[in-house]
Design a protein around this motif. Structure first.
Motif, PDB file in Angstrom:
ATOM      1  N   UNK A 121       0.822  -1.215   0.000  1.00 15.50           N
ATOM      2  CA  UNK A 121       0.000   0.000   0.000  1.00 15.50           C
ATOM      3  C   UNK A 121       0.856   1.264   0.000  1.00 15.50           C
ATOM      4  N   UNK A 122       1.973   1.248   0.713  1.00 18.75           N
ATOM      5  CA  UNK A 122       2.839   2.424   0.777  1.00 18.75           C
ATOM      6  C   UNK A 122       3.564   2.667  -0.544  1.00 18.75           C
ATOM      7  N   UNK A 123       4.016   1.615  -1.192  1.00 19.96           N
ATOM      8  CA  UNK A 123       4.792   1.775  -2.427  1.00 19.96           C
ATOM      9  C   UNK A 123       3.904   1.971  -3.655  1.00 19.96           C
ATOM     10  N   UNK A 124       2.854   1.166  -3.780  1.00 16.05           N
ATOM     11  CA  UNK A 124       1.999   1.238  -4.971  1.00 16.05           C
ATOM     12  C   UNK A 124       1.033   2.420  -4.909  1.00 16.05           C
ATOM     13  N   UNK A 125       0.691   2.839  -3.713  1.00 13.91           N
ATOM     14  CA  UNK A 125      -0.207   3.970  -3.473  1.00 13.91           C
ATOM     15  C   UNK A 125      -1.525   3.869  -4.246  1.00 13.91           C
ATOM     16  N   UNK A 126      -2.256   2.775  -4.043  1.00 14.75           N
ATOM     17  CA  UNK A 126      -3.547   2.670  -4.721  1.00 14.75           C
ATOM     18  C   UNK A 126      -4.582   3.605  -4.085  1.00 14.75           C
ATOM     19  N   UNK A 127      -5.524   4.069  -4.885  1.00 14.45           N
ATOM     20  CA  UNK A 127      -6.691   4.829  -4.447  1.00 14.45           C
ATOM     21  C   UNK A 127      -6.474   5.844  -3.345  1.00 14.45           C
ATOM     22  N   UNK A 128      -6.971   5.546  -2.140  1.00 12.09           N
ATOM     23  CA  UNK A 128      -6.918   6.544  -1.063  1.00 12.09           C
ATOM     24  C   UNK A 128      -5.495   6.903  -0.625  1.00 12.09           C
ATOM     25  N   UNK A 129      -4.555   5.994  -0.817  1.00 10.77           N
ATOM     26  CA  UNK A 129      -3.168   6.300  -0.432  1.00 10.77           C
ATOM     27  C   UNK A 129      -2.591   7.354  -1.374  1.00 10.77           C
ATOM     28  N   UNK A 130      -2.877   7.234  -2.668  1.00  8.20           N
ATOM     29  CA  UNK A 130      -2.423   8.245  -3.636  1.00  8.20           C
ATOM     30  C   UNK A 130      -3.071   9.590  -3.346  1.00  8.20           C
ATOM     31  N   UNK A 131      -4.359   9.568  -3.001  1.00  4.80           N
ATOM     32  CA  UNK A 131      -5.053  10.805  -2.650  1.00  4.80           C
ATOM     33  C   UNK A 131      -4.373  11.475  -1.455  1.00  4.80           C
ATOM     34  N   UNK A 132      -4.097  10.698  -0.406  1.00  4.77           N
ATOM     35  CA  UNK A 132      -3.451  11.242   0.788  1.00  4.77           C
ATOM     36  C   UNK A 132      -2.045  11.737   0.478  1.00  4.77           C
ATOM     37  N   UNK A 133      -1.344  11.046  -0.432  1.00  2.00           N
ATOM     38  CA  UNK A 133       0.015  11.437  -0.791  1.00  2.00           C
ATOM     39  C   UNK A 133       0.036  12.813  -1.465  1.00  2.00           C
ATOM     40  N   UNK A 145       3.003  17.021   7.581  1.00  2.00           N
ATOM     41  CA  UNK A 145       1.756  16.261   7.659  1.00  2.00           C
ATOM     42  C   UNK A 145       1.602  15.372   6.425  1.00  2.00           C
ATOM     43  N   UNK A 146       1.948  15.904   5.259  1.00  2.00           N
ATOM     44  CA  UNK A 146       1.858  15.126   4.031  1.00  2.00           C
ATOM     45  C   UNK A 146       2.776  13.923   4.030  1.00  2.00           C
ATOM     46  N   UNK A 147       3.957  14.076   4.597  1.00  2.00           N
ATOM     47  CA  UNK A 147       4.900  12.953   4.688  1.00  2.00           C
ATOM     48  C   UNK A 147       4.294  11.833   5.530  1.00  2.00           C
ATOM     49  N   UNK A 148       3.630  12.198   6.615  1.00  2.00           N
ATOM     50  CA  UNK A 148       3.063  11.209   7.537  1.00  2.00           C
ATOM     51  C   UNK A 148       1.740  10.627   7.041  1.00  2.00           C
ATOM     52  N   UNK A 149       0.902  11.451   6.402  1.00  4.27           N
ATOM     53  CA  UNK A 149      -0.482  11.070   6.135  1.00  4.27           C
ATOM     54  C   UNK A 149      -0.635   9.869   5.206  1.00  4.27           C
ATOM     55  N   UNK A 150       0.106   9.829   4.104  1.00  2.00           N
ATOM     56  CA  UNK A 150      -0.091   8.709   3.179  1.00  2.00           C
ATOM     57  C   UNK A 150       0.269   7.368   3.826  1.00  2.00           C
ATOM     58  N   UNK A 151       1.243   7.380   4.733  1.00  2.00           N
ATOM     59  CA  UNK A 151       1.610   6.136   5.413  1.00  2.00           C
ATOM     60  C   UNK A 151       0.543   5.725   6.425  1.00  2.00           C
ATOM     61  N   UNK A 152      -0.104   6.708   7.041  1.00  2.00           N
ATOM     62  CA  UNK A 152      -1.192   6.390   7.956  1.00  2.00           C
ATOM     63  C   UNK A 152      -2.397   5.839   7.196  1.00  2.00           C
ATOM     64  N   UNK A 153      -2.661   6.368   6.007  1.00  2.00           N
ATOM     65  CA  UNK A 153      -3.743   5.825   5.174  1.00  2.00           C
ATOM     66  C   UNK A 153      -3.364   4.419   4.701  1.00  2.00           C
ATOM     67  N   UNK A 154      -2.104   4.202   4.329  1.00  2.00           N
ATOM     68  CA  UNK A 154      -1.646   2.860   3.950  1.00  2.00           C
ATOM     69  C   UNK A 154      -1.794   1.898   5.132  1.00  2.00           C
ATOM     70  N   UNK A 155      -1.534   2.385   6.341  1.00  2.00           N
ATOM     71  CA  UNK A 155      -1.730   1.555   7.540  1.00  2.00           C
ATOM     72  C   UNK A 155      -3.209   1.210   7.702  1.00  2.00           C
ATOM     73  N   UNK A 156      -4.082   2.187   7.463  1.00  2.00           N
ATOM     74  CA  UNK A 156      -5.520   1.931   7.546  1.00  2.00           C
ATOM     75  C   UNK A 156      -5.969   0.899   6.528  1.00  2.00           C
ATOM     76  N   UNK A 157      -5.452   0.986   5.319  1.00  2.00           N
ATOM     77  CA  UNK A 157      -5.780  -0.009   4.285  1.00  2.00           C
ATOM     78  C   UNK A 157      -5.287  -1.393   4.694  1.00  2.00           C
ATOM     79  N   UNK A 158      -4.099  -1.454   5.247  1.00  2.00           N
ATOM     80  CA  UNK A 158      -3.542  -2.722   5.726  1.00  2.00           C
ATOM     81  C   UNK A 158      -4.420  -3.311   6.821  1.00  2.00           C
ATOM     82  N   UNK A 159      -4.829  -2.474   7.766  1.00  4.46           N
ATOM     83  CA  UNK A 159      -5.676  -2.950   8.857  1.00  4.46           C
ATOM     84  C   UNK A 159      -7.037  -3.418   8.349  1.00  4.46           C
TER      85      UNK A 159
END
Length: 170
Positions: A121-133, A145-159
């Motif tokens: 999710x962090x590397x491919x940045x599908x859907x919401x992760x790309x949006x957050x990035x 905040x931008x540096x942190x946010x996409x990884x938190x969204x990727x964490x949410x997708x993982x969860x």
């Protein structure tokens, strides 16, 4: 095509406390796949921390690590003069801590699956992760905040995937 930024020199790591934190105690200086190395470092650190800290204390540590990391990422990106340098891995570290804290207990295979899902999710940045990035780019508070946010969204997708996995494949 993304711009490849040079790795900061090792002396940069100790030039400011924010650098040490944002660069994951040096794991972000890896010449290959710093995000993956930072995530591995975070996974190992979590396993060690859970030996001494209760789940509540780990949650508190993660809650403190988020705003402190926001500051560290903001300062480090500004000092490197790059909006989102690959060497900054605190975002991956806190994200894997959050995933493991919320998904534990699980054995090695489950942890490995969580690691692999998060890296996808962090590397491919599908859907919401790309949006957050793309949501917060630049320097100043927005950049950190931008540096942190996409990884938190990727964490949410993982969860979410882990929750679905546990629900449908008990």
């Amino acid at each position: 095509m993304p711009t490849i930024t040079p790795r900061p020199p090792h002396r940069f790591l100790l030039a400011h406390p924010a650098h040490f934190l944002a660069l994951g105690a040096g794991s972000g200086l890896s010449p290959m796949a710093p995000g993956t190395v930072g995530t591995l470092w975070g996974w190992l650190a979590f396993l060690v921390l859970q030996l001494w800290l209760s789940p509540g204390a780990l949650g508190l540590l993660i809650a403190v690590a988020l705003p402190v990391g926001w500051w560290a990422c903001t300062v480090t990106a500004r000092h490197l003069d790059v909006a989102d340098p690959g060497a900054i891995v605190w975002d991956e570290i806190v994200a894997i801590w959050l995933i493991l804290w919320l998904a534990m207990p699980m054995g090695f295979v489950g942890q490995l699956a969580a690691f692999a899902l998060f890296r996808y999710f962090d590397a491919a940045k599908p859907g919401p992760v790309a949006w957050a990035d793309q949501l917060f780019k630049g320097f100043g508070w927005r950049g950190g905040l931008g540096i942190m946010l996409d990884d938190l969204v990727a964490a949410g997708c993982t969860l979410l995937v882990i929750a679905l996995w546990r629900h449908f494949l008990p």
